[in-house]
Design a protein around this motif. Structure first.
Motif, PDB file in Angstrom:
ATOM      1  N   GLN A  75       0.815  -1.252  -0.062  1.00 22.03           N
ATOM      2  CA  GLN A  75       0.145  -0.152   0.121  1.00 22.03           C
ATOM      3  C   GLN A  75       0.889   1.239   0.008  1.00 22.03           C
ATOM      4  O   GLN A  75       0.274   2.268  -0.140  1.00 22.03           O
ATOM      5  CB  GLN A  75      -0.923  -0.049   1.152  1.00 22.03           C
ATOM      6  N   GLU A  76       2.182   0.952   0.334  1.00 20.22           N
ATOM      7  CA  GLU A  76       2.979   2.320   0.266  1.00 20.22           C
ATOM      8  C   GLU A  76       3.473   2.361  -1.463  1.00 20.22           C
ATOM      9  O   GLU A  76       4.257   3.583  -1.574  1.00 20.22           O
ATOM     10  CB  GLU A  76       4.198   2.219   1.297  1.00 20.22           C
ATOM     11  N   GLY A  77       3.116   1.714  -2.191  1.00 19.93           N
ATOM     12  CA  GLY A  77       3.871   1.719  -3.565  1.00 19.93           C
ATOM     13  C   GLY A  77       5.062   0.846  -3.834  1.00 19.93           C
ATOM     14  O   GLY A  77       5.336   1.055  -4.998  1.00 19.93           O
ATOM     15  N   ASP A  78       5.675   0.401  -2.868  1.00 16.00           N
ATOM     16  CA  ASP A  78       6.873  -0.600  -3.149  1.00 16.00           C
ATOM     17  C   ASP A  78       6.554  -1.728  -3.654  1.00 16.00           C
ATOM     18  O   ASP A  78       5.521  -2.441  -3.371  1.00 16.00           O
ATOM     19  CB  ASP A  78       7.268  -0.800  -1.718  1.00 16.00           C
ATOM     20  N   THR A  79       7.371  -1.904  -5.034  1.00 17.91           N
ATOM     21  CA  THR A  79       7.139  -3.159  -5.562  1.00 17.91           C
ATOM     22  C   THR A  79       7.597  -4.493  -5.004  1.00 17.91           C
ATOM     23  O   THR A  79       8.590  -4.438  -4.426  1.00 17.91           O
ATOM     24  CB  THR A  79       7.920  -2.988  -7.056  1.00 17.91           C
TER      25      THR A  79
END
Length: 1253
Positions: A75-79
């Motif tokens: 949810q923080e955008g880290d792949t």
């Protein structure tokens, strides 16, 4: 398109529109909502347009784009993960793959359609091994797919097919199910996990499958108006509504299931059949169903005896149920939202917000008191909440959060009972009568409460998922109820009257069809309400015995028997036992009847079994009214003795417990019971208990109980003696030997002394053991033990009383060792050790006579050898030879006889012994060498060498007794050799030496050879010679013996022999008759002899003289004159005895011819009357059999025979003769008169015999 969690609102997104349409299922109204979405950008994830994506439950975001890449981000955008695919991705979903062991329920798998052709599975835990699933070309392209169950995927294809696959690694790539549901195309699929259903739409129809069996089609919905076809499908979470959008921009919503609302009153049920319709039915009473239209969709239903109530929120509508119609009575409002309602014939009880309002349904027109019209529970001052309630015909029952169950009696309008439970009561379920109440508490435990006795019983194996309980409404199964949850109905039975008291058992479980709610239980048939507004009847698995049982096998019948016994259905169990026809089944039924205290039925069962003992026992107790006493007896019959004891003690006759324990020989328990029930029984029980303890080896406690058993009362003298005996034995076993021995000696019992002696002997206390044996007069045992002590003096004292040879032998050996040979010899003799006696007599006592006598009496081989050696030392070779032969030392005896010229002695000895042929031959050869022909022939005969034997007998010099000729005849008779026979005949007839031998030897030869005809001829010649010589008795005996032998051999007897024997016998009878003074019989026999005087040439004149004298004495004057005249002839006159000559001359000179005629008797053949001494019948010409006692002919009615020679005699005459002379005149054998039998039928003796010729 998707539903909200409650299933009330449907959200729809339309093409080319930014607004979201919301459709309310309750009001059927549509509203719009601006999406107003807030976007969070994830830069650098994809190089081209993103085409699909989804969120996981763990807030992971999966995205796919036209760059053919799939990325997973948090949810923080880290792949977190990324991978490439072969074509454009679409329809992305998170789920869980199927594995053998479920380690985690986290959604760890991303599935995505690639290029409309393949399904790509990407496992986040195994990113290096993605799975690409390809499908058959004829299916077309992938339209949509759905995950369900334990890792299964249903995939819909454009050409109308759908396929089910598993994601388990072992099954992956395999199609589990495939169906071609739609002809042209498939546009969407939807799965409802709560309904366990799957729907597919295509063309203009919807098809619904059951997930538990996809092959079955559950429903088909056709939308004929939608000519452009259907588009999307969506279920509500509870599966109640199914929404379908069409390509014509219309929306269809289908009700897939009704709320499952229903209620029962007795066998009447009311259930929701549509949203605004309730059906009331009574299938048991065969009443027609009644349909009631209601005003609102109800949230509760209640049915009573005459009424129906439906309602929602805080309102309820009441209807009166008539026979043919339904009438709306009224509606009512309550002070809160009604959770549940129950009705009886007059009242309604509604539960709302922790309170129950009880009110009359119809109060108008009734003379009811105002205070009884309605009442609110609890009262204001009660601080509890009501959680559940029920209404029976008489009671309002409710349970509270404080765990109290209240019974309110409506008729008296007051509380009558309450039960306090440790925790709050969640649900209650009274039986139809209200006498039993099942309830579920907040711990999800189940109980049955009986207000009659205020007893509570826990329901065993009660599942925490149970939602409700139904009591059996069939009147015969009052104690049966089922507890049900979503999947199963569990059958329980409340057994009120068993020998163990009341209890509940689990009888079995039955599968309940998916989403069906049980409403009614009647005789094993469970009526369930379905989600489609119908009812479905299922039979409980525990009631499979209902119906026709003839088609079931033995195993099924045995299971059914178990079911019937658990349900107390004894009549049905009886029928099953009849079909099984098995003893074990009847026994099982009988035990169940005993368990449930059904005594009368048990008697019937055991009478059928043939168990007379059980029937008699049950007949004795069946009238007992005390329940505990009756149960105690039944528990005892079923071998549950501890329970039986408890029941007996609780009964009006507790002494039965003691009696049972005594009968079972449970003495420990009996002793404990006797202390309080029957103290006077303690001594007797103590004795029995002591016996048992003694048997198990517990001697300490056995001694204590024997001592307790002594009463000291003269009435129980025998009992006290047994206890004292036990004390003596236990004292010895415990080591107190002195006391034990003293007690045993004082005790009157011989057996006790023997038993104590045995114990002491096993303990190696030999002196005391021997003393007790002696006191008990067991002299053999006493002597045996004294021998072990080497106490020979005591042994000697006891020997006169000892019978055991073994003891005498031991004593004898001891005395011999001491040199006391005389005493030793006596002891050896008592021990039957004869060889030892012989040895002592010869070696030490100088008593060879005693030794010789013992050897002859006992025939001891070893003894004979010893005696032989003794005589050999004395030089008495004859005696030595005798005892050597007796000891079977024949070779030594033969050698000794040769050495000392004692062969005759040896020969005599072995002749009387059973000796081998070799020994006989040795002797024969010896005598042959010594030219002793007779002895040589004798021993050659014994060893079977007949030829050599005959030669020696012929060579043997003649002696007065001609023994050699007799032996030669015996030799030929044994040899049965023709040449030897001819050789002997030549010798006897003088062919060889010209010296013929006496004819009697030839006769004996023929007899030895069994040549009876030749012997008969020879016998006649011999008899003739004997007669000529005047030897009439010898001639008679020769003819008689030959006559008997021919008769035995069934050879015809020559008439000459028979006639000669008759004449000789008549002559012999004369002396008998004259001796007895019967001159008439003597004269008649002399007349017969005188008429054949030529047969007696040596004694013509004496016989005629005797005839004249006897005839004169008998008064036969004419016969006397006739024979006197013959005597006066010149050739006879000078030979007359001078003493009778003048008298005879006078008879001739002065003749007197007066003579009475001879009496006549009947011929035994033809009954012709002829003179009694006549032996030829002039009528039938038969030679008549003659009486051997009188010489007269036989008559039929006075017939007997000699028991030895079988010759006939007149019974009366023979009996008279035997009274003075007990010898047969024919065979000279002695006869006991009691053995003489009169023969009534003499036919067999009258057959023609040899005399006929």
């Amino acid at each position: 398109m998707d539903w909200d969690k409650d299933g009330d609102t449907l959200a729809i997104i339309a093409d080319r529109c930014s607004a979201i349409f919301l459709w309310d299922a309750n009001t059927s109204k549509t509203s719009q909502l601006d999406s107003g979405m807030r976007f969070v950008s994830f830069p650098g994830k994809h190089t081209k347009r993103i085409t699909c994506g989804c969120w996981s439950t763990e807030n992971l975001l999966a995205l796919g784009g036209e760059d053919k890449m799939i990325t997973i981000s948090n949810q923080e955008g880290d792949t977190i993960r990324q991978t490439s695919v072969s074509s454009d991705p679409s329809d992305m979903q998170f789920s869980v793959m199927k594995t053998d062991e479920r380690i985690s329920t986290r959604e760890s798998t991303v599935s995505v359609v690639v290029g409309k052709k393949t399904l790509f599975l990407f496992n986040l835990n195994d990113p290096d091994n993605p799975i690409d699933l390809k499908f058959q070309q004829p299916y077309g392209s992938i339209v949509t797919y759905r995950w369900y169950g334990d890792g299964y995927i249903m995939i819909g294809f454009s050409r109308g097919c759908f396929v089910v696959i598993s994601t388990h690694i072992r099954e992956i790539g395999q199609e589990i199910f495939q169906a071609h549901n739609h002809k042209d195309n498939l546009s969407s699929i939807a799965i409802s996990q709560s309904l366990n259903k799957a729907a597919s739409c295509g063309d203009n129809c919807i098809k619904i499958h059951d997930l538990s069996d996809l092959r079955k089609m559950y429903a088909i919905i056709n939308l004929d108006d939608e000519n452009k076809g259907v588009d999307q499908l969506a279920w509500t979470d509870d599966g109640q509504l199914l929404a379908v959008s069409t390509r014509r921009a219309s929306l269809h919503v289908f009700l897939t299931k009704l709320p499952v609302l229903g209620d029962t009153c007795s066998t009447r049920i009311a259930y929701l059949t549509s949203l605004l319709e309730v059906t009331v039915a009574n299938h048991v009473e065969r009443e027609l169903p009644v349909t009631v239209s209601v005003e609102v969709e109800p949230s509760f239903i209640a049915v009573g005896v005459y009424h129906l109530a439906v309602g929602m929120n805080n309102r309820a509508w009441f209807y009166l149920l008539g026979e043919n119609n339904v009438k709306k009575l009224k509606d009512a409002e309550y002070l809160g939202t009604v959770a549940s309602m129950h009705l009886n014939s007059d009242y309604a009880a509604a539960l709302f917000e922790g309170k129950v309002q009880l009110h009359m349904i119809e109060s108008e027109g009734l003379d009811a008191q105002e205070e009884r019209e309605t009442r609110l529970f609890p009262a204001d001052d009660d601080k509890y909440r009501i959680l559940c309630h029920a209404l029976t015909g008489d009671f309002l029952i409710y349970g509270t959060d404080t765990g109290v169950i209240h019974y309110f009696y409506i008729e008296d309008w007051q509380y009558v009972n309450e039960y306090r439970h440790p925790v709050s009561v969640r649900k209650i379920f009274p039986d139809p009568n209200g006498t039993r109440l099942a309830f579920i508490d907040e711990k999800s435990d189940g109980f049955v409460y009986c207000p009659v006795n205020d007893r509570i019983y826990e329901i065993p194996n009660f599942s925490p998922t149970i939602k409700g309980i139904l009591w059996e409404n069939w009147p015969m199964d009052k104690g049966v109820f089922v507890a049900y949850d979503d999947d199963k109905a569990y059958t329980y039975v409340f057994h009120k009257d068993t020998i163990q008291g009341s209890k509940i058992i689990l009888a079995g479980g039955t599968e309940v069809p998916f989403s069906q709610k049980p409403l009614l239980l009647y005789n094993g048939e469970l009526t369930c309400q379905t989600q489609s507004g119908k009812t479905n009847n299922i039979y409980l698995s525990t009631h499979s015995f209902l119906g026709d049982l003839k088609d079931f096998g033995r195993n099924e019948l045995a299971q059914m028997l178990t079911q019937t016994l658990m349900l107390k259905r004894f009549s049905e169990a009886w029928g099953i036992c009849v079909l099984l026809n098995d003893q074990s089944s009847w026994n099982e039924l009988g035990k169940a009847c005993l368990h449930h205290m059904e005594v009368d039925f048990a008697i019937r069962v055991y009478r059928t079994c043939g168990d007379a003992g059980m029937v008699m026992s049950l007949e004795e107790i069946k009238g007992i009214e005390d329940r505990n006493l009756l149960a105690g007896h039944l528990a005892m019959f079923t071998s549950n003795f501890n329970l039986a004891q408890d029941l007996y003690l609780a009964s009006s006759r507790p002494i039965s417990a003691l009696e049972m324990r005594k009968d079972l020989q449970h003495w420990d328990s009996a002793l404990q019971l006797a202390k309080c029930l029957a103290p006077d029984q303690i001594p007797f029980i103590s004795r029995e208990y002591a016996l048992q303890l003694e048997f198990t080896g517990d001697y300490i406690n056995a001694l204590a109980h024997y001592e307790k058993g002594i009463t000291g009362d003269s009435k129980y003298q025998e009992h006290d003696e047994a206890c004292l005996a036990g004390v003596a034995q236990m004292s010895i076993r415990m080591g107190d030997i002195r006391q034990g021995v003293n007690r045993a000696i004082k005790h009157p019992s011989r057996l006790l002394k023997r038993d104590c002696g045995a114990i002491l002997e096993s303990m190696k206390q030999f002196a005391e053991a021997a003393q007790l044996y002696e006191k008990g007069q067991y002299y053999d045992k006493a002597a045996s033990v004294y021998i072990r002590c080497k106490n020979w003096a005591k042994v000697g004292e006891l020997l006169p009383h000892v019978s055991s040879p073994k003891i005498h032998l031991q004593y004898a050996k001891a005395k011999e060792a001491d040199g006391r040979y005389k005493e030793a010899a006596v002891a050896y003799e008592n021990a039957k050790q004869w060889d030892s006696v012989i040895r002592l007599c010869l070696d030490h006592l100088n008593n060879p006579e005693r030794a010789v006598n013992i050897v002859r009496e006992t025939q001891s081989l070893d003894g004979a050898k010893m005696v032989a050696r003794f005589f050999l030392q004395l030089g008495d070779y004859g005696s030595a030879i005798q005892f050597l032969v007796m000891s079977k030392c024949n070779n030594e005896a033969f050698t000794l006889a040769q050495q000392h010229n004692k062969m005759e002695i040896y020969a005599d000895i072995i002749t009387s012994e059973s000796t081998s042929n070799e020994d006989y031959q040795s002797v024969a050869l010896y005598f042959e060498g010594e030219k002793k022909h007779f002895q040589a022939g004798k021993f050659f005969l014994l060893c079977g060498q007949y030829g050599r034997a005959l030669k020696h007998f012929i060579k043997s010099p003649n002696t007065e007794d001609n023994l050699a000729i007799e032996m030669a005849i015996e030799t030929v008779g044994q040899a049965k050799d023709e040449a030897l026979k001819n050789e002997l005949i030549d010798y006897l007839t003088g062919e060889n030496d010209g010296m013929p031998k006496d004819a009697k030897y030839l006769f004996r030869l023929y007899m030895a050879l069994k040549q009876y005809r030749e012997a008969a001829r020879t016998a006649i010649i011999i008899a003739r010679e004997e007669q000529r010589s005047g030897n009439y008795r010898n001639a008679h005996d020769v003819l008689f013996s030959m006559y008997s032998e021919l008769k035995t051999q069934k050879i015809k007897i020559p008439s000459e022999m028979a006639t000669n024997l008759m004449i000789l016998h008549s002559y012999i009878l004369v002396k008998t008759h004259v001796k007895r003074g019967d001159h008439m019989k003597g004269a008649r026999m002399l007349i017969r002899v005188a008429n054949n005087i030529s047969k007696f040439p040596s004694h013509i004149v004496p016989i005629l003289t005797s005839t004249v004298i006897e005839c004169h004495r008998a008064g036969l004057k004419n016969s006397a004159f006739t024979f006197a005249a013959v005597l006066m002839r010149p050739e006879n006159r000078n030979k007359i005895d001078l003493k009778y000559k003048k008298k005879i001359e006078a008879m001739v000179r002065h003749p007197d011819k007066t003579e009475a005629e001879e009496p006549t008797t009947a011929c035994p053949y033809c009954a012709f009357q002829l003179p009694e001494c006549e032996l030829l019948c002039p009528s039938c010409k038969n030679n008549l059999p003659y009486c051997i006692a009188t010489g007269r002919h036989m008559v039929r009615d006075d017939w007997t025979v000699c028991p030895h020679c079988d010759f006939p005699a007149l019974y009366s005459e023979f009996k008279s003769m035997l009274q003075t002379e007990n010898i047969c005149p024919m065979c000279s054998e002695r006869i006991n008169i009691v053995h003489l039998q009169k023969i009534n039928d003499c036919t067999q003796y009258l057959k023609h015999d040899a005399m006929d010729g």
